[in-house]
Design a protein around this motif. Sequence first.
Motif: not given
Length: 534
Positions: A378-380, A427-435, A442-445
């Motif tokens: 959601s933050l992303f 696959l759900a875990a990979a999704f989580t780590v990616a975000y 994204a926050w830094t930029m």
Amino acid sequence: MSRVLRASAIMAAGTMVSRVTGFVRTAVLAAAIGTFALGDAYNVAYTIPLVLFDLLIGGVLSSVVIPMIVRRQRSDPDGGRAYEQRLMTLGVLSLTVLALIATALAGPLIGLYSTGWNARKIEVAVTLAQYILPQIAFFGIGAIAGAILNTRDRFAAPMWAPVLNNIVMIGVAIFYYVKLGGAGTDVDTVSDGDLLLLGLGTTAGIVAQCLVLVVSLHRVGFRFRPRFDLREAGLGEMGRTAVWTFAYVGISQLGFLITTRLATGAGERAPGAGNSAYAYAYQFFQLPYGIIAVSVITAMLPRMSRSVSEGRPAEIAGEFASGVRLVAVLLVPAGLLLMVLGPAVTVLIFSWGNMTVESAVHIGNVLQIFGLALVPFSLFQLLLRVFYAFGDTRTPAFLALGNVAVNASLSLVAYVVLPARYVVMGLAAAFTVAYVVGTAVAWTMAARRVGGLGGREVAAGLSRMYLAALPAAGLALGVLWLTRELTGLNALSSAIMLAVGGGLGMVLYLAIAHRMRIPEVSSIVGMVAGRVGR
């Protein structure tokens, strides 16, 4: 904050009803078609038009079209009415052509999103796709109407319209189940008439949703008159801005394609633990995001775009920080409760009809992992709107590339290393780590772009929210353990777990957060108390 809170509350109410009826729709559909061969075939066919819409139109609406409409409303002598008419004309023409082309290419599209399917399963999926793909036109026209409504601060109709879509689909799924019963999941015996019912019934719901939005747009004064002077529609500017949006959506959909192919492959090796399980868990993961975060995002983007167009970019930081706190104040406990009560949710919803408790628990295990992703995902999405408000669509494309690289790499590892039954959890875990990684970058930029997003204050606020939510998660875990020890896991015990563990857990969180003087919780409590007092 109060303006965003009021607008978000209106949208959240509509979205709540929409998502609850969506809950019922998904449960009834799963009970009718299951999570095996027919369920996988339907879910892939159903997903393709959504993918194509996002790939070619959807991302442009939020990142390009809404800011452009806002600017034309301020600069054009007619308040942007002619521009809106050109935009709608362009949408009707292009979306109709897109729907016709996609329908003609249903076979190759199904082949692209499936792995290891036999000829009959592919045939059924292609037939369903041919009935479902025409909805692209209606879905897109409704989305354009919703975008125009949003720029006029009319948020209710776009959030309530999906309710009608869900009601139509619930009726279709019930009729299908009553007609076929246990035979409704057999991909080898399902008839062309049954596929016609499922496919056209799905499209009929989108047609109804589109009509609600078009009528709502008419009621606020929009009069559609086809305008073919499309050179005045700013297509050059839109195209230059949108090229990076297309790149962003294309990269994101490439990641989705990889995930779908891996999930369908896992389903062939472990029937019932494939794409349908992942798709249903993802839909429920989207419930709190759709109710809370989407409402805030929708209210924020037009306001941030106006701040930029009026030369007040410094206001974006305050608008964004307010939005983050409003989103996190409910998503933090929701994510923790999903991690604890995921199987209880899915057993209550899915252990009916042609579904089994075992299949429902498997979906719940995937949902538990998705619960970890709720806040960073959601933050992303909120962070992307900062770039869109500036008309910057290039940076989100590069962020998406990084997300897909991390997600795809970890997903491939999960597919190779894990037993087939646990691949979708990987696959759900990979999704989580990616975000999690994507949100940090994204926050830094975004902070560099705006000159600071109040990171320390937001981090302090999130920490307090998590501290307030931990006792709620502990209460839910205790209720879960006690109920399973006494009654086992079934629909009735799941209802008890959710009512006591989830309901009381959320009340406990709100009480603790209110005592901790978390401002957003106090605002919510005050608004509800004011409503009740009336």
